[in-house]
Scaffold this active site. Structure first.
Site, short mmCIF file in Angstrom:
data_model
loop_
_atom_site.label_atom_id
_atom_site.label_comp_id
_atom_site.label_asym_id
_atom_site.label_seq_id
_atom_site.Cartn_x
_atom_site.Cartn_y
_atom_site.Cartn_z
N GLY A 208 0.83 -1.21 0.00
CA GLY A 208 0.00 0.00 0.00
C GLY A 208 0.85 1.24 0.00
O GLY A 208 2.07 1.17 -0.20
N ASN A 209 0.24 2.38 0.18
CA ASN A 209 0.99 3.63 0.32
C ASN A 209 0.29 4.50 1.35
O ASN A 209 -0.76 4.13 1.88
CB ASN A 209 1.14 4.33 -1.05
CG ASN A 209 -0.20 4.73 -1.63
OD1 ASN A 209 -0.88 5.59 -1.10
ND2 ASN A 209 -0.59 4.08 -2.73
#
Ligand code: CTP
Length: 394
Positions: A208-209
């Protein structure tokens, strides 16, 4: 956006009347002129003085013998107001409105106004489920009243059921939407993406980020408040779903690409605020990966570039999250992705990076015009972007 707007807040007599104080406070803080009209029974649940102090305006009730100069006040208000919000609305008031009965200041005002009327019912669940109430609400809806469905939860009786006043955020969002319905984006369809995509590794893990989704959600709400029909394609976030916006939840870049392709079919603009993963695991392990080997190598492959690949006759707006050479990189992205507008931000700055409520951006258009904005709230940035969108669409 509520500045210079008049909102009549009608309060009727139910236990949820105390929540009207919060609604009045939020509307006032947002800049609206809030004119409170209370039924006599409402005044038994909450003091007019409370509302008077919150709004800084006199409160109209049925309690005082109307003095000559007061007697037509509710009629003048009916003509002057931009919107009428009745929250909470009891079964009794709903029945009166459905029957066109005008026997108090509030019901008279509703009968006399041409402004949109929003009704937020709150009552006992049996009263709400009663066919008479259902029928009355259906009649109001058919006449163009906006009904904010009550929620499910604990009621005054201690029972759990339907009939709780809708969430305050939902009520305020509906007021904003109604006030903005003739805004400069009325009749336009805007697709917005938000949040950081998640690319699964196995059933419990993903890449993810740090995107919070705040910028995209602010754009979606701002577009709604200017009259647009908005579709928000969102990767997982912890934000509340905006009211009056079609929300399409997705997880991965691939899903976002599909959802965007569908949503842009009749769109006037696509605003890609999402932080889309550039790489995804080549294969997803069907079982949870065990920690056996001392090292683990994941093979990653490119995700589709949504902005570059999406086709159609609509305005394309991209974001450029950069940590160096911000303007030059953004200009390059605008060209490479065939965009009409790009919003560049320096993600290394503490006040304009991921998760913040503020942003400092530079907007560059397809003609090479560069506009650097000061530090603003994400909502203010959203409106600046939409100013540009309006300019380029028309
Ligand atoms: N974007 C997209 N599809 C991707 C990656 C990005 O549509 N697979 C969009 C983003 O939503 C954003 C714009 O492209 O509006 C630029 O995203 P950014 O992450 O800044 O750039 P990248 O194209 O990913 O390039 P790089 O990571 O090399 O800077």
């Amino acid at each position: 956006m509520l500045a210079q707007k008049t909102v009549v807040l009608g309060i009727t007599g139910g236990i949820a009347a105390y929540k009207a104080a919060d609604i009045a406070s939020k509307l006032t803080q947002a800049g609206a002129k809030v004119e409170v009209v209370m039924t006599e029974s409402a005044t038994k649940f909450i003091a007019p003085l409370t509302l008077r102090n919150i709004t800084g305006r006199p409160v109209i009730t049925d309690l005082f013998e109307p003095a000559a100069e007061h007697s037509l006040e509710h009629i003048a208000l009916a003509e002057a107001t931009d919107v009428v919000l009745i929250a909470p609305a009891t079964a009794n008031t709903i029945a009166k409105l459905a029957a066109g009965i005008a026997d108090n200041m509030l019901t008279c005002l509703v009968l006399a106004t041409k402004a949109p009327v929003i009704v937020a019912p709150a009552m006992n669940d049996n009263m709400f489920q009663n066919p008479a109430t259902k029928d009355n609400l259906a009649r109001l809806k058919a006449r163009g009243f906006v009904i904010i469905e009550p929620g499910y939860g604990r009621l005054a009786s201690g029972k759990i059921g339907w009939g709780r006043l809708a969430e305050i955020e939902t009520i305020i969002g509906t007021v904003k939407q109604m006030l903005g319905r003739k805004g400069d984006l009325a009749g336009k369809r805007i697709v917005v993406t938000a949040g950081g995509t998640q690319e699964p590794i196995d059933p419990v893990r993903h890449i993810g980020n740090r995107s919070s989704g705040k910028m995209g959600y602010a754009v979606a709400e701002a577009a709604r408040d200017r009259g647009a029909e908005v579709t928000l394609v969102t990767a997982p976030t912890s934000l509340a779903q905006p009211v009056g916006v079609e929300v399409v939840p997705v997880q991965t870049a691939g899903q976002m690409k599909e959802a965007v392709a569908k949503a842009v079919a009749k769109a006037d603009a696509l605003i890609m605020a999402a932080a889309v993963a550039d790489y995804q695991p080549k294969s997803i392990s069907p079982a949870k990966i065990k920690k056996e080997a001392p090292t683990l190598t994941l093979e990653l492959v490119r995700t589709p570039d949504i902005l570059t690949e999406v086709k159609g006759d609509f305005l394309k707006v991209g974001f450029a999250a950069e940590s160096e050479d911000v303007i030059a990189n953004a200009k390059e992205k605008l060209k490479k992705k065939g965009l009409d507008l790009i919003v560049a931000n320096d993600i290394t700055s503490a006040e304009s990076g991921f998760g913040t409520d503020t942003n400092k951006v530079t907007i560059i258009d397809r003609n090479g015009k560069v506009e650097s904005l000061p530090l603003l709230s994400k909502r203010e940035v959203a409106d600046k972007i939409l100013d540009k969108v309006v300019e380029l669409i028309s």
